[in-house]
Design a protein around this motif. Structure first.
Motif, short mmCIF file in Angstrom:
data_model
loop_
_atom_site.label_atom_id
_atom_site.label_comp_id
_atom_site.label_asym_id
_atom_site.label_seq_id
_atom_site.Cartn_x
_atom_site.Cartn_y
_atom_site.Cartn_z
N ASN A 179 4.93 54.09 111.01
CA ASN A 179 4.30 54.18 109.70
C ASN A 179 5.18 55.04 108.80
N ALA A 180 5.05 54.82 107.52
CA ALA A 180 5.91 55.50 106.55
C ALA A 180 5.71 57.01 106.55
N ARG A 181 4.50 57.48 106.79
CA ARG A 181 4.25 58.92 106.78
C ARG A 181 5.00 59.63 107.91
N GLY A 182 5.20 58.95 109.02
CA GLY A 182 5.89 59.55 110.14
C GLY A 182 7.40 59.48 110.04
N GLY A 183 7.92 58.33 109.64
CA GLY A 183 9.36 58.12 109.62
C GLY A 183 10.08 58.55 108.37
N THR A 184 9.41 58.48 107.23
CA THR A 184 10.07 58.79 105.96
C THR A 184 10.64 60.21 105.91
#
Length: 137
Positions: free
Chosen positions: A65-70
């Motif tokens: 998910n974007a919150r984890g990887g960004t």
């Protein structure tokens, strides 16, 4: 081969008490239960069979998910080559099923990021939880 439960050259591998398909199905369920998106499941053995080549069960799930990887990519965009996260479910020559994934601290180190970063810690905890749950018989 990696040592069960330990990261060797950045790869963490754990034994599963289940067969490959059941392990992968449970892994996908656990990933989704954590609120993550499953982007793809790639069945390497099916691809090999289409090419007329033998390969024991070998399947990858790509998720995140974007919150984890960004946050990792904000710190070093090259981290995008290792994201989204991936887990490999495979069967060895003795018929034992294994789960393997890149250790997030290794990924962070590879891209010059701090292993103690909150995102890395969260990824490490999540990967440990979903793979352990998927591998339990």
């Amino acid at each position: 081969m990696a040592i069960d439960g330990l990261a060797v050259d950045g790869l963490t591998t754990i034994a599963s008490g289940l067969g490959p398909k059941q392990t992968m199905d449970r892994l996908e369920t656990e990933i989704k239960a954590k609120g993550l998106t499953v982007f793809a499941r790639i069945d390497h053995a099916a691809g090999a069979a289409q090419a007329g080549l033998p390969l024991r069960p070998t399947e990858v799930v790509i998720f995140g998910n974007a919150r984890g990887g960004t946050p990792l990519m904000q710190a070093s965009q090259t981290a995008g080559i290792d994201l989204p996260l991936k887990c490999l479910v495979w069967q060895d020559e003795a018929g034992k099923t294994w789960l393997s994934y890149n250790d997030p601290a290794w990924v962070a180190h590879r891209h010059g990021l701090g292993a103690a970063d909150a995102a890395v810690k969260a990824m490490t905890a999540m990967l440990g939880a979903v793979t352990k749950a998927a591998a339990s018989s």
